[in-house]
Design an enzyme around this catalytic site. Structure first.
Site, PDB file in Angstrom:
ATOM      1  N   ASP A  33      35.673  39.160  41.603  1.00  0.00           N
ATOM      2  CA  ASP A  33      36.142  40.653  41.889  1.00  0.00           C
ATOM      3  C   ASP A  33      37.654  40.905  42.488  1.00  0.00           C
ATOM      4  O   ASP A  33      37.561  41.545  43.434  1.00  0.00           O
ATOM      5  CB  ASP A  33      35.145  41.024  43.102  1.00  0.00           C
ATOM      6  CG  ASP A  33      35.207  42.794  43.210  1.00  0.00           C
ATOM      7  OD1 ASP A  33      35.616  43.363  42.224  1.00  0.00           O
ATOM      8  OD2 ASP A  33      34.936  43.151  44.382  1.00  0.00           O
ATOM      9  N   HIS A 237      39.981  40.749  48.925  1.00  0.00           N
ATOM     10  CA  HIS A 237      40.333  41.802  48.063  1.00  0.00           C
ATOM     11  C   HIS A 237      40.297  43.174  48.549  1.00  0.00           C
ATOM     12  O   HIS A 237      40.495  44.211  47.777  1.00  0.00           O
ATOM     13  CB  HIS A 237      39.577  41.606  46.669  1.00  0.00           C
ATOM     14  CG  HIS A 237      38.254  42.222  46.751  1.00  0.00           C
ATOM     15  ND1 HIS A 237      37.079  41.378  47.384  1.00  0.00           N
ATOM     16  CD2 HIS A 237      37.688  43.284  46.234  1.00  0.00           C
ATOM     17  CE1 HIS A 237      36.159  42.123  47.398  1.00  0.00           C
ATOM     18  NE2 HIS A 237      36.411  43.324  46.669  1.00  0.00           N
TER      19      HIS A 237
END
Length: 677
Positions: A33, A237
């Site tokens: 991701d 992230h």
């Protein structure tokens, strides 16, 4: 966005975790991701000793469907890593019948490969696999009419997949995500903290290692590792991309400030050990390059000779009738209008003006910014349709500060105010724009544009240990989708180098990661416009994103090629230090050879006291040179990025006071050398 040195440590600490906590090595890199993947990654993955790579996120592309599910990914240096990209199009698989059927139906390599990975579990929240998912897997183990489902170690899957796909398809270059492009800009202070602390930690390792070798200074292993781990944690992230709630970013900025204070303290202790006690003023340069005009390696060209003589000329500042100024230093001449825009930026060696005729650089543009789905994550193409050019109410004053010319620009706009110092130093090809924005916008996107009189078929944007090349045209939907792209310390637009020197310009920066490039043609004249993405103002998930004072510096490098852009970007991000002691410091490590750059100097992670030196080739060419390290060493070996032995011979010559290692590097190659003390 992480630097190459950050990624090396991510790989190293991750492997150490697997070995310590799980009792086994990890043989691959799993990034389900992340919002796009740098083309530098294949080399780093393979040079760290990993065999495979896994991702899923590219399935979120808005326009183009990625053509492979199992393939070789080739990076900027030619390294290839076996990659699997599961056709289930999710990293949160519930193992539903619909998901399994979709994966089976979409799997592009199904004619030659027998299996694929289902990334099962709750990924975003870290919840992992539930008992319901385990039960579904049991029911789907051997169900007629459905793909068979079984639990398997990823190493076993990849070993089988590599055997089944003897000649897999190849994807060359970055894995660009056609989504979440605004994560290159959202939450500027978080990104600024990341950039500053990454390079401060590299500097702390450099001075600490040199002090340990030369004075017996106690290398602060625990402190440095703890600080690195905190920086790496904040590269998660939803922190570094600027997509967390306000509380997270307040805490992240505070942590960056703490890391910076702690790292500065380490640097000061190490430098004090190196220079001793005294009142002599000593200037130290932690950057990989000397400051000022540095001729290219080898014989001086005519352009190099001109620059060497011009570097001693003083900077001049002349007021002109329209309220603007002309700044010059013998190398470049820059015209700044009363509105603070750059109307001309001439290379005095080649005579070429890098600003397009009739155009203006340093032109601020404010866009309305209403993403279709996720505020902090996205900027959609339609944002360009609503733009305000910031020209009004500018105040410009100028003067000399010692030998440096400085203009001060003040401009209120909308609900905000911009203050900027435009700076030209002696012997420099870079005009700097030191910018402070008191930002109070909502759903706005601030850009600064430089229309360049450069016929560039492509631009070069710095990435880890090199650069990535992107075309400036939009021939295909793949190129058109890259309307916002990443860079590190520079982006360069250049033509082929002429007999007098480079025809090109670069934009360098100290804390910016997003930019866009457009190509305009009038008749046969081609203008390459490069715009830096400065600030955004999304409302979700943090309605106060970037509100208040924001500082950033960028620079226009006039007459740039990749060598000059690399140098200017590195120097902007690594300032000189003025300290006091009773003697100066000789460099511990030196490299020779055009294009060979010193990346890091540190002591080995195993705490043996061995010295570890990393170099890389930065210009995209084959390079020959040498690495010289002062000190007494028992042996010299090449090691992996994880500092593990390799079979490669170094050919090092070890003398009484130094070791010299011959270097022959392929384009963008990264090499790590370990010297046993």
């Amino acid at each position: 966005m992480p630097s190459g040195e950050s990624l090396v440590r991510q790989l190293a600490y991750g492997q150490r975790f697997f070995e310590a906590e799980l009792g086994q090595r990890c043989h691959g890199v799993w990034l389900p991701d992340s919002f796009g993947y740098s083309p530098a990654l294949p080399q780093l993955i393979t040079r760290a000793g990993f065999d495979w790579f896994f991702t899923q996120k590219i399935s979120w592309n808005q326009v183009n469907v990625f053509p492979h599910h199992t393939f070789l990914w080739e990076g900027i240096d030619g390294s290839r890593v076996f990659t699997h990209f599961p056709p289930m199009d999710t990293y949160n698989s519930q193992l539903s019948g619909m998901e399994v059927a979709k994966a089976s139906r979409q799997f592009r390599e199904s004619r030659v490969a027998t299996g694929l990975i289902a990334p099962v579990g709750w990924g975003d929240g870290g919840g992992g696999t539930t008992r319901e998912m385990v039960a579904r897997a049991a029911r789907l183990r051997d169900l007629e009419g459905s793909a068979r489902v079984s639990w398997e170690h990823p190493d076993a899957f990849y070993e089988r997949a590599m055997a089944e796909l003897a000649e897999p398809p190849v994807w060359v270059g970055e894995l660009y995500l056609e989504l979440h492009r605004a994560t290159l800009t959202s939450q500027h202070k978080t990104k600024q903290g990341n950039r500053r602390t990454e390079w401060l930690l590299v500097e702390a390792e450099l001075w600490s290692a040199q002090a340990a070798v030369e004075t017996g200074f106690e290398y602060p292993y625990d402190e440095i590792e703890a600080l690195w781990k905190q920086v790496l944690l904040q590269q998660f992230h939803d922190i570094l991309p600027g997509t967390s709630i306000a509380w997270v970013h307040r805490e992240a900025v505070a942590e960056y400030e703490r890391i910076e204070r702690a790292t500065q303290a380490i640097i000061e202790r190490a430098l004090a050990a190196l220079v001793g006690e005294g009142e002599q003023e000593i200037v130290v340069n932690p950057a990989a390059f000397e400051r000022g005009v540095v001729p290219a390696a080898g014989a001086l060209t005519r352009a190099d000779a001109s620059e060497a003589s011009a570097s001693v000329e003083a900077v001049t500042l002349e007021a002109i009738g329209d309220g603007g100024y002309v700044l010059a230093n013998g190398l470049v001449e820059v015209h700044v209008s009363a509105e603070g825009t750059v109307t001309s930026a001439r290379d005095l060696v080649t005579g070429h003006d890098v600003i397009a005729p009739g155009a203006e650089g340093n032109l601020f543009q404010l866009h309305q910014d209403f993403p279709n789905m996720w505020d902090a994550w996205d900027v959609d193409r339609h944002y360009r349709k609503m733009m305000t050019v910031l020209r009004k109410d500018a105040t410009l004053t100028g003067g000399l500060e010692g030998s440096t010319a400085v203009l001060t620009l003040t401009r209120p706009f909308s609900a905000s105010t911009l203050t900027q110092r435009i700076v030209l130093e002696p012997g420099s090809r870079t005009v700097l724009f030191e910018t402070d924005v008191d930002w109070h916008e909502t759903e706005k996107f601030l850009k600064v544009a430089f229309p360049l009189d450069v016929r560039a078929d492509h631009t070069l944007a710095e990435t880890q240990y090199g650069y990535q090349r992107r075309v400036t045209h939009t021939n295909t939907s793949w190129e058109a989708a890259k309307f916002e792209a990443s860079m590190h310390r520079y982006v360069l637009a250049a033509e082929e180098t002429g007999p007098e020197g480079p025809i090109g310009a670069a934009l360098v920066n100290d804390s910016i990661y997003g930019h866009d490039v457009t190509r305009d043609v009038e008749g046969v004249d081609v203008t390459t416009t490069v715009r830096l993405s400065l600030l955004r103002a999304p409302r979700f998930p943090d309605p106060e994103t970037d509100q208040g004072s924001q500082t950033l510096t960028y620079g226009l490098v006039i007459g740039a090629d990749v060598d000059r852009a690399t140098r200017a970007g590195a120097l902007l991000n690594s300032g000189e230090r003025v300290i006091h002691g009773d003697h100066g410091i000789e460099p511990l490590v030196a490299v020779s050879g055009e294009g060979i750059v010193l990346a890091s100097v540190k002591l080995a992670e195993d705490r043996s006291g061995d010295l570890v030196v990393r170099v890389h080739e930065a210009l995209g060419r084959r390079a020959r040179g040498s690495l010289t390290v002062r000190g007494s060493f028992g042996s010299v070996h090449e090691v992996s990025l994880l500092e593990e032995p390799l079979d490669a011979e170094t050919g090092a010559e070890i003398g009484d006071g130094a070791a010299e290692v011959p270097l022959a590097l392929l384009p963008f190659e990264v090499r790590t050398i370990r010297l046993a003390r």
